[in-house]
Design a protein around this motif. Structure first.
Motif, PDB file in Angstrom:
ATOM      1  N   ALA D  18      32.161  24.211   7.528  1.00 55.06           N
ATOM      2  CA  ALA D  18      33.587  23.998   7.321  1.00 55.06           C
ATOM      3  C   ALA D  18      34.374  25.130   7.955  1.00 55.06           C
ATOM      4  O   ALA D  18      33.894  26.262   8.063  1.00 55.06           O
ATOM      5  CB  ALA D  18      33.902  23.920   5.829  1.00 55.06           C
ATOM      6  N   LYS D  19      35.573  24.797   8.378  1.00 54.20           N
ATOM      7  CA  LYS D  19      36.451  25.809   8.983  1.00 54.20           C
ATOM      8  C   LYS D  19      37.896  25.388   8.738  1.00 54.20           C
ATOM      9  O   LYS D  19      38.285  24.256   9.031  1.00 54.20           O
ATOM     10  CB  LYS D  19      36.186  25.873  10.496  1.00 54.20           C
ATOM     11  CG  LYS D  19      37.165  26.732  11.253  1.00 54.20           C
ATOM     12  CD  LYS D  19      36.816  28.202  11.121  1.00 54.20           C
ATOM     13  CE  LYS D  19      37.974  29.089  11.527  1.00 54.20           C
ATOM     14  NZ  LYS D  19      37.730  30.502  11.173  1.00 54.20           N
ATOM     15  N   SER D  20      38.671  26.288   8.186  1.00 56.02           N
ATOM     16  CA  SER D  20      40.081  25.975   7.941  1.00 56.02           C
ATOM     17  C   SER D  20      40.965  26.961   8.682  1.00 56.02           C
ATOM     18  O   SER D  20      40.610  28.121   8.844  1.00 56.02           O
ATOM     19  CB  SER D  20      40.406  26.071   6.447  1.00 56.02           C
ATOM     20  OG  SER D  20      39.579  25.208   5.722  1.00 56.02           O
ATOM     21  N   LEU D  27      37.475  21.576  10.059  1.00 54.60           N
ATOM     22  CA  LEU D  27      36.134  21.042   9.830  1.00 54.60           C
ATOM     23  C   LEU D  27      35.916  21.046   8.318  1.00 54.60           C
ATOM     24  O   LEU D  27      36.212  22.032   7.651  1.00 54.60           O
ATOM     25  CB  LEU D  27      35.069  21.903  10.508  1.00 54.60           C
ATOM     26  CG  LEU D  27      35.124  21.977  12.031  1.00 54.60           C
ATOM     27  CD1 LEU D  27      34.030  22.907  12.540  1.00 54.60           C
ATOM     28  CD2 LEU D  27      34.991  20.590  12.647  1.00 54.60           C
ATOM     29  N   ASP D  28      35.368  19.970   7.819  1.00 54.41           N
ATOM     30  CA  ASP D  28      35.334  19.822   6.368  1.00 54.41           C
ATOM     31  C   ASP D  28      33.931  19.473   5.889  1.00 54.41           C
ATOM     32  O   ASP D  28      33.754  18.551   5.112  1.00 54.41           O
ATOM     33  CB  ASP D  28      36.348  18.742   5.964  1.00 54.41           C
ATOM     34  CG  ASP D  28      36.662  18.826   4.475  1.00 54.41           C
ATOM     35  OD1 ASP D  28      36.296  19.836   3.857  1.00 54.41           O
ATOM     36  OD2 ASP D  28      37.252  17.869   3.946  1.00 54.41           O
ATOM     37  N   HIS D  63      32.522  30.246  11.245  1.00 54.67           N
ATOM     38  CA  HIS D  63      32.749  29.208  10.246  1.00 54.67           C
ATOM     39  C   HIS D  63      32.982  29.821   8.880  1.00 54.67           C
ATOM     40  O   HIS D  63      32.569  30.946   8.603  1.00 54.67           O
ATOM     41  CB  HIS D  63      31.577  28.225  10.218  1.00 54.67           C
ATOM     42  CG  HIS D  63      30.237  28.899  10.106  1.00 54.67           C
ATOM     43  ND1 HIS D  63      29.658  29.560  11.169  1.00 54.67           N
ATOM     44  CD2 HIS D  63      29.376  29.003   9.072  1.00 54.67           C
ATOM     45  CE1 HIS D  63      28.490  30.065  10.791  1.00 54.67           C
ATOM     46  NE2 HIS D  63      28.294  29.736   9.518  1.00 54.67           N
ATOM     47  N   ASP D  64      33.662  29.044   8.015  1.00 55.26           N
ATOM     48  CA  ASP D  64      33.961  29.550   6.676  1.00 55.26           C
ATOM     49  C   ASP D  64      32.810  29.274   5.705  1.00 55.26           C
ATOM     50  O   ASP D  64      32.579  29.999   4.762  1.00 55.26           O
ATOM     51  CB  ASP D  64      35.209  28.857   6.096  1.00 55.26           C
ATOM     52  CG  ASP D  64      36.420  29.078   6.967  1.00 55.26           C
ATOM     53  OD1 ASP D  64      36.432  30.076   7.697  1.00 55.26           O
ATOM     54  OD2 ASP D  64      37.353  28.248   6.914  1.00 55.26           O
ATOM     55  N   ARG D  65      32.140  28.169   5.912  1.00 61.44           N
ATOM     56  CA  ARG D  65      31.143  27.727   4.937  1.00 61.44           C
ATOM     57  C   ARG D  65      30.063  26.992   5.693  1.00 61.44           C
ATOM     58  O   ARG D  65      30.279  26.513   6.799  1.00 61.44           O
ATOM     59  CB  ARG D  65      31.858  26.775   3.954  1.00 61.44           C
ATOM     60  CG  ARG D  65      30.951  25.942   3.076  1.00 61.44           C
ATOM     61  CD  ARG D  65      31.735  25.367   1.901  1.00 61.44           C
ATOM     62  NE  ARG D  65      32.754  24.386   2.274  1.00 61.44           N
ATOM     63  CZ  ARG D  65      32.508  23.074   2.452  1.00 61.44           C
ATOM     64  NH1 ARG D  65      31.306  22.615   2.320  1.00 61.44           N
ATOM     65  NH2 ARG D  65      33.481  22.259   2.748  1.00 61.44           N
ATOM     66  N   GLY D  66      28.874  26.872   5.090  1.00 62.56           N
ATOM     67  CA  GLY D  66      27.812  26.110   5.709  1.00 62.56           C
ATOM     68  C   GLY D  66      26.849  26.998   6.469  1.00 62.56           C
ATOM     69  O   GLY D  66      26.896  28.221   6.382  1.00 62.56           O
ATOM     70  N   GLY D 229      38.098  16.070  10.636  1.00 68.77           N
ATOM     71  CA  GLY D 229      37.217  17.177  10.292  1.00 68.77           C
ATOM     72  C   GLY D 229      35.849  16.772   9.794  1.00 68.77           C
ATOM     73  O   GLY D 229      35.085  17.606   9.327  1.00 68.77           O
ATOM     74  N   LEU D 230      35.518  15.515   9.893  1.00 70.17           N
ATOM     75  CA  LEU D 230      34.209  15.047   9.439  1.00 70.17           C
ATOM     76  C   LEU D 230      33.556  14.208  10.518  1.00 70.17           C
ATOM     77  O   LEU D 230      34.247  13.572  11.318  1.00 70.17           O
ATOM     78  CB  LEU D 230      34.372  14.164   8.197  1.00 70.17           C
ATOM     79  CG  LEU D 230      34.662  14.885   6.886  1.00 70.17           C
ATOM     80  CD1 LEU D 230      35.030  13.878   5.826  1.00 70.17           C
ATOM     81  CD2 LEU D 230      33.444  15.698   6.477  1.00 70.17           C
TER      82      LEU D 230
END
Ligand SMILES: Nc1ncnc2c1ncn2[C@@H]1O[C@H](COP(=O)(O)OP(=O)(O)OP(=O)(O)O)[C@@H](O)[C@H]1O
Ligand SMILES: Nc1ncnc2c1ncn2[C@@H]1O[C@H](COP(=O)(O)OP(=O)(O)OP(=O)(O)O)[C@@H](O)[C@H]1O
Ligand SMILES: [Mg+2]
Ligand SMILES: [Mg+2]
Lengths: 316, 323, 314, 496
Positions: D18-20, D27-28, D63-66, D229-230
């Motif tokens: 994910a990226k905000s 990206l979700d 990226h923020d998460r993942g 984002g998916l």
């Protein structure tokens, strides 16, 4: 005397941006135009650099060497940084006479003003006026220059002589009226009551305006022979008997430089160091001083060949 | 962690209110000055700051529009224009109140001509603006010498009164300049001209294709800058009791400094007017502070420099766009 | 299209040389005495330090920055050279190295905090000046003998200043325009993001460029003192504007990493010649300053002529 | 690319990434992987997150998460870098080109390849890039010594692609192509796609992002569809058809409606033209003419003088010109949006209204309310994906930036709209809407000059001029228009 009618003389000047230098150039042009007309010398060009800088003036000197002048009369941007170029000129057989801001290179002649004395005189005068002494405000000139350092040293010497005085604050005036005015204004809120303001020339009127604008009593400001200073002084004198004195080197000293160069070219035996007195205006001489001062200009005196010869012989 | 967050906060602030830092800087310096002065003389300091700051602000506003039109755009002819316009105004006025308006008009007209000449060099000969204005400043300086020979003529009493007078302790000149700044802020942010200048500063090519009248706008900008410098010259002469040849010298760097310290981007396309006033006060108060502390010439300069660098470092740079 | 000498692209890169030649021709015409070893040497030896300062400025311009402090920096270096380096060489060398390090640190600061270089260098110009005044309150000092000896060295046939400019130009040209590292350094002015995406450190390039600027600034100050034999705190203030003008005259641009070392040096020499031509023309003093502006404009008009040509062919 | 035990291990693998950007979730939670020897197509509407995903892959965005795995190893977000991705063999041709315009082609190549250095590096770099260019784009006509800034956008794209495919000591294993064909004409694009196939056959991997579905179908083994984002759909390419692909992208699927015949098309060529122009080097009396209500196409291979003529016409609207006369206000839609379009410091809204400043102002002062109103109207009309028109323009995805440029021109009071290959990077759905919009506007009397490199777009035009070598080579009426004819004129230049 040898004939100098085929000789070419040139003025090398490093700054043209204030009234003193303008008067200096004008005196040169007027005096030399007549000399050329009279057949004393063949030519006497005036040269000035675009910006006040030692490197530019050094380049100018080197160009003058190429032009084949017989003598160069020099008001120098720096007492030492031009030495290389001056030496080259001497080596090329050119007579170099420096005046006002002189150079230290030994092959050149110097028509010097005792700047140190200008500083000492200010304190001497104030000591007479205020035997009890008191705090002073000092307006400095352009930092990093020798004239500024010399006058400052003179003032310090004067204070040593008259320890009842002390410099309360020192500000930078850059020899520019508007800058001096701003610096003085900025220091006034924190400035104790001073008895006098010691200056380097041309800053007096700006200082006076700053004091007036702040609604403070104007202390004794030493003036620098500018017409606005003298005019203000006269107004104050007529109004409330304001007293001070005014001193400066006369812009016409460039003509002295010219005649000394001419004498050297003519074969006269001239000592390397000559002194020229400052032009001093005292309370009594104010009206006469104003007469010698063109509207908006600087008190001036132009020198003649005879005066130059007199100066030379008295120096021997 | 907290420092990191506060740093981010500062940077964010710098982006949303770039003018703020010059005011904060001015305020801090003012406080230090007052403390050094035993908390007295505040009124006098502010009054003086307003009247001397006004001159910085006037030239700064003109310079700001030039700098906004993009990298490499700086007007170096400001000092010479100040000198010439001051001389023209004082000579034309000849100390008479009746001639104030004609004198002012003559000076501004001279400014307009100088600005036009600058743009002519930039446009017709394609000379990069910095060198074009540098070259023309030499010519203008010569004109000023030939015109006035450095002789000082006193300003008309009424004009001198306006330049030095006060209303309720506030200098008249400062009031005039603040009004001028407000008007120019509206022009910058709300007018077609202001938008166009900002567009040109970001991408002159795109501006041209987006229908911005690039030539006219750049011309107007250089003319405006020179007119403001001319106005500054007149007021400076009135303020200091006459025009002199070197009275503009300090405004070469100062005019650039107030613009960039005020938060305008040197890369063009992003500017603000209020920051100029903040920076103008900042610069003057800096002199006041150092003079109050009684620092000598060398140290004074070092402190000035260090403080400028410190302020800009704290304010931080503008963040770049999408990576 | 065949690449002839009239190909505007080539012509454009020749403009600085052309301006220089035109000016030199004018000077030879006005004052034939200059057409000699002695003459050229006298006219150009003070241009050498300007050429070094111009190169320093060029490095800064390459990374889209502008250095408003180079003049005061060179002045400070001159003061250090004329005092410490002369009296206590070790201290002098350390001080000069410190100056270069300070420049490199400035580059890092500007990059890390993303600061406008103009403001930072404006501030630093006060700092350098202040240091110079503290070091040398009134003009004086003297050049180390080896230094003045080096600068005054009389080469046979070709004046030292010309030879030194030539060598300087070639070295910098090869380092910046022809070397693999030079391409990266210039690229970081052209498109910093792309350079970063290709895995290079922008911090390193900026620090390198500022350090180089500092180095050439130091060289400029030392050579200046070698020529003038002494220093003062205001000696080179003019170099700030001169160096910017020199780079631009030499075909450089303010943004986009488009610079030319050889052009910049020719630009610096051209500016020096403008002053010479002026002295030889015997213009009345009040117009001399203006004449300098006019000569500059005439020289620059040449550029526009070539640009026009280029446009017409495009 | 030696086959080894690990040959089937994914080169890169993303799990729940994910990226905000502020409030925007670009990206979700994306799962995605690429194996050696496959070509993966990524499609999706403008702003779906494709470029963001690629930037995470290439190490330019953290990226923020993942989880990101390169060759099986997990790489922490803080460790992921360009150098890391480069070592893993990942190369990326970004959507917004990343070449240094002040450097030559060879120097730019050296920038990509740290190992080219030392004596003779120029020759080495020049040889490397020239070989690769020859291999991918035969007769590209680009010299390794040319300064990139002097090249057309298409050629710059070619250089960038070739530089990324070329191998020095580390070989490219996965090359990401983010809309590589948007600035290329069809011939060059097909050369590229052919090369991609060869590259994949030889064991390399490619991620191909494109809004031209034909490119995707013809080249990719697998297609991933992104939406908001998916990755909403991922199948082998042969399990999609045009219909289902467009549907899964979230667009309405009534796509096969033929371009409606504009009513104005018969009543065209009468009366005075509002634009009449000829290329400066044109020797015969062939002229380009544009009448009110007409859509005129400029065709031919990229870089053959179409953009130059459009600019000439644009300038002629304000100045006298020997080559063109223009009787009306003109607006320009830039194709090279970085160089000619975007004002990077401004908001989206300001970027839209800049062409209409005088119209939005009274007494020289802009009226904020009306400006806002125009911004919002055009956000709706062109579906610009942003939470706020007050955001910076660079927060938009590439296609959405292009929409903003469209809005700028369409919102203006111009009677003539010059479009310089304006659909670069615009998604299929939006394209269709924009075509429709252009036809409507034309019916209302606006005239369009439309340079395009895609034949599919030419069918919207009433009249087509084909360019070759800076000249008008052919002048084709709408009813005679055929791909054959355009191609013929583009290459042989015989007037049709
Ligand atoms: N696209 C551009 N790129 C760089 N500079 C430009 C561009 N367009 C204009 N300029 C600058 O503006 C100057 C004037 O351009 P031009 O003659 O096009 O003005 P103009 O468009 O006539 O102005 P107006 O439209 O207001 O009448 C040019 O000489 C150049 O300095
Ligand atoms: N630096 C940024 N700041 C704020 N928002 C951003 C930034 N970069 C991307 N976005 C947002 O993230 C979303 C995804 O953008 P992205 O560029 O990945 O789209 P895309 O699928 O590549 O679109 P296109 O087909 O138009 O290129 C968009 O809504 C965009 O506005
Ligand atoms: Mg135009
Ligand atoms: Mg994208």
């Amino acid at each position: 005397d040898a004939d100098t009618s085929d000789k070419n003389v040139a003025l090398s000047n490093n700054y043209a941006g204030n009234s003193w230098r303008q008067a200096m150039i004008k005196s040169w042009q007027e005096a030399t135009a007549k000399a050329v007309e009279d057949g004393v010398v063949a030519s006497a060009d005036a040269n000035t650099t675009a910006e006040n800088s030692a490197t530019e003036q050094a380049a100018q000197l080197q160009n003058m060497i190429l032009q084949g002048y017989d003598a160069i009369v020099l008001n120098a941007a720096s007492p030492t940084a031009l030495n290389g170029a001056v030496k080259e000129a001497c080596d090329a057989g050119i007579t170099v006479v420096s005046f006002d801001a002189t150079v230290t290179e030994e092959c050149a002649w110097r028509i010097a003003v005792d700047f140190k004395k200008m500083g000492v005189d200010q304190i001497d005068y104030l000591a007479e006026r205020y035997p009890d002494g008191g705090p002073l405000l000092e307006i400095r000139g352009l930092p990093g220059t020798s004239v500024d350092e010399q006058i400052h040293a003179g003032i310090l010497e004067g204070i040593e002589k008259h320890p009842q005085f002390e410099i309360a604050r020192e500000v930078q005036g850059d020899w520019t009226q508007t800058v001096a005015q701003k610096s003085v204004a900025s220091v006034l809120p924190s400035l104790p009551d001073v008895v006098g303001v010691v200056t380097q020339g041309g800053d007096g009127y700006g200082a006076a305006r700053a004091f007036e604008a702040a609604g403070r009593e104007v202390p004794t400001i030493i003036m620098g022979n500018r017409s606005d200073e003298l005019q203000w002084w006269k107004e104050q004198k007529d109004e409330n008997g304001y007293e001070t004195f005014s001193q400066s080197i006369a812009p016409g000293v460039s003509t002295l430089g010219f005649w000394v160069a001419q004498q050297i070219l003519a074969g006269a035996d001239v000592p390397k160091d000559l002194q020229v007195p400052t032009l001093r205006i005292d309370q009594d001489g104010l009206d006469q001083g104003l007469e010698m001062t063109p509207e908006g200009g600087v008190t001036n005196k132009e020198y003649t060949r005879e005066e130059a010869q007199e100066l030379i012989s008295s120096a021997k | 962690m907290t420092t990191k967050r506060s740093a981010a906060g500062l940077a964010g602030l710098a982006r949303s209110a770039p003018w703020l830092f010059s005011f904060v800087g001015a305020l801090v310096i003012f406080a230090v000055t007052l403390a050094a002065n035993n908390w007295s003389g505040a009124g006098q300091i502010i009054t003086a700051a307003l009247s001397f700051g006004a001159f910085y602000a006037i030239v700064g506003i003109g310079q700001m529009f030039v700098i906004t039109t993009g990298p490499g755009n700086i007007d170096l002819s400001v000092p010479a224009t100040i000198a010439l316009a001051g001389a023209i105004a004082m000579t034309t006025m000849g100390g008479s109140d009746a001639m104030i308006l004609p004198g002012l008009a003559a000076a501004i007209a001279a400014g307009f001509l100088i600005g036009s000449f600058n743009y002519l060099l930039i446009w017709l000969l394609r000379i990069p603006p910095i060198i074009a204005t540098l070259s023309s400043s030499f010519i203008v300086q010569s004109l000023a010498i030939v015109y006035g020979r450095g002789l000082r003529i006193a300003p008309p009493p009424f004009l001198a009164e306006i330049a030095t007078g006060r209303v309720l302790g506030v200098p008249i000149l400062a009031i005039v300049t603040i009004l001028l700044a407000v008007v120019m802020a509206v022009v910058l942010h709300r007018s077609v001209y202001g938008r166009s200048v900002t567009a040109i500063g970001q991408n002159i090519n795109a501006a041209d294709l987006a229908g911005v009248r690039v030539g006219t706008m750049r011309f107007a900008t250089y003319a405006l800058s020179a007119c403001f410098a001319a106005f500054c010259g007149v007021m400076l002469a009135a303020f200091s009791g006459g025009a002199s040849l070197n009275m503009g010298e300090e405004y070469l760097l100062a005019s650039i400094a107030v613009v960039v310290i005020g938060g305008t981007s040197v890369a063009g396309g992003f500017s603000n007017v209020s920051g100029i006033w903040g920076a103008a006060l900042f610069l003057y108060l800096l002199i006041t502070m150092l003079n109050t502390l009684g620092v000598g010439a060398g140290l004074r300069q070092i402190f000035t420099g260090v403080i400028i660098v410190a302020v800009i470092t704290l304010a931080g740079g503008r963040k770049k766009g999408r990576g | 299209m065949p690449r002839t000498i009239l190909d505007p692209k080539i012509l454009r890169s020749l403009v600085p040389a052309l301006s220089f030649a035109v000016l030199l021709g004018a000077i030879f015409y006005v004052q034939p005495r200059t057409m000699s070893y002695f003459g050229l040497n006298l006219m150009l030896n003070l241009a050498l330090p300007i050429a070094f300062a111009t190169i320093a400025q060029m490095f800064i311009l390459t990374v889209n920055d502008l250095d408003l402090s180079i003049g005061s920096f060179v002045s400070l270096v001159a003061c250090i050279t004329a005092t410490w380096l002369n009296e206590a060489p070790l201290l002098g060398v350390v001080a000069l190295l410190g100056c270069i390090a300070a420049y490199a640190a400035l580059g890092a600061l500007i990059h890390l905090r993303n600061l406008p270089s103009i403001v930072v260098t404006l501030g630093m110009s006060f700092v350098w000046s202040g240091c110079a005044i503290l070091l040398l309150p009134s003009p004086g000092g003297s050049a180390p003998d080896w230094l003045s000896g080096l600068v005054k060295f009389r080469m046979p046939f070709i004046p030292f200043s010309i030879l030194a400019s030539l060598i300087l130009g070639l070295i910098v040209h090869f380092a910046l325009m022809r070397s693999a590292t030079g391409a990266v350094l210039r690229g970081s002015g052209g498109n910093p993001q792309a350079v970063e995406r290709a895995g290079w450190s922008l911090l390193k390039t900026k620090v390198t460029m500022y350090a180089l600027a500092g180095f050439f600034g130091v060289m400029s100050g030392m050579i200046l003192v070698g020529t003038t034999t002494s220093a003062d705190a205001n000696i080179a203030l003019r170099y700030t504007l001169f160096s910017i003008a020199g780079v631009i005259l030499g075909g450089g641009e303010f943004t986009g990493g488009r610079v030319s070392p050889i052009g910049a040096i020719l630009g610096a020499l051209t500016l020096a010649l403008v002053g010479s031509l002026l002295s030889f023309l015997r213009i009345s003093p009040e117009w001399q300053i203006g004449a300098q502006g006019i000569i500059l404009i005439v020289v620059l008009a040449l550029r526009s002529l070539v640009n026009r040509l280029e446009e017409r062919q495009a | 690319m030696s086959p080894s035990a690990s040959s089937d291990r994914p080169i890169v693998e993303l799990n729940d990434v994910a990226k905000s950007f502020g409030a925007v979730k670009a990206l979700d939670g994306v799962d995605f992987s690429v194996r050696p020897g496959e070509c993966v197509g990524v499609v999706g509407h403008n702003g779906a997150g494709k470029s963001t995903l690629m930037q995470v892959l290439a190490g330019t965005l953290a990226h923020d998460r993942g989880e990101v795995r390169l060759n099986g190893d997990v790489v922490a977000a803080s460790d992921h870098s360009v150098a890391r991705a480069h070592d893993a063999g990942i190369r990326c041709v970004f959507q917004e080109l990343s070449l240094c315009p002040n450097l030559t082609v060879a120097e730019n190549t050296r920038l990509r390849h740290g190992s080219i250095r030392g004596f003779g590096w120029r020759r080495q770099a020049a040889r490397l890039i020239a070989t690769k260019l020859d291999e991918i784009f035969p007769d590209h006509g680009i010299s390794a010594g040319a300064v990139v800034g002097d090249l057309s956008i298409g050629r710059r794209q070619m250089v960038e692609i070739a530089a990324n495919f070329s191998a020095t000591e580390s070989e490219p294993r996965l090359v990401i192509l983010d809309e590589p064909t948007s600035s290329l004409d069809q011939q060059v694009a097909s050369q590229l796609l052919a090369y991609v196939k060869r590259f994949v056959e030889a064991g390399g991997s490619v991620i191909l992002i494109s809004h031209i579905l034909g490119d995707i179908f013809g080249t990719c083994d697998r297609i991933a569809v992104m939406r908001d984002g998916l990755i909403v759909e991922e199948r082998p390419a042969d399990k999609f058809d045009r219909h289902s692909l467009v549907a899964s992208m979230g667009h309405v699927t009534d796509e096969d409606t033929p371009a409606p015949q504009s009513q104005a098309s018969e009543s065209q060529r009468r009366g005075e033209p509002i634009v009449s122009a000829r290329p400066p080097r044109q020797t015969d009396d062939q002229r380009l003419e544009l009448h009110p209500g007409e859509i005129v196409g400029l065709a031919g291979l990229a870089g053959h003088g179409q953009t130059a003529l459009l600019r000439l016409i644009h300038n002629a609207a304000r100045h006298r010109s020997r080559y063109a006369s223009v009787n009306g206000k003109i607006a320009f839609v830039a194709g090279d949006r970085q160089a000619d379009g975007i004002f990077p410091l401004w908001t989206i809204g300001q970027n839209v209204t800049v062409r209409s400043l005088s119209a939005l102002s009274r007494l020289g002062l802009l009226e904020k309310g009306r400006e806002r109103e125009m911004e919002d109207r055009w956000r709706e009309t062109l579906k610009i994906r942003t939470p706020d028109m007050g955001d910076n323009i660079l927060t938009l995805s590439g296609g959405n930036q292009q929409k903003a440029l469209f809005a700028r021109a369409l919102a203006s009071d111009a009677e003539i709209i010059a479009m310089d290959d304006p659909m670069r990077g615009v998604d299929v759905g939006t394209k269709r809407e924009v075509y429709e919009r252009i036809r409507q506007e034309a019916e209302n009397g606006r005239a369009f000059l439309w340079y395009t490199t895609e034949f599919d777009e030419l069918v919207n035009c009433n009249h087509v001029y084909v360019f070759r070598n800076g000249l008008i080579a052919a002048d084709i009426e709408r009813d005679q228009l055929s791909e054959q004819k355009v191609l013929h004129a583009s290459f042989e230049g015989e007037a049709a």
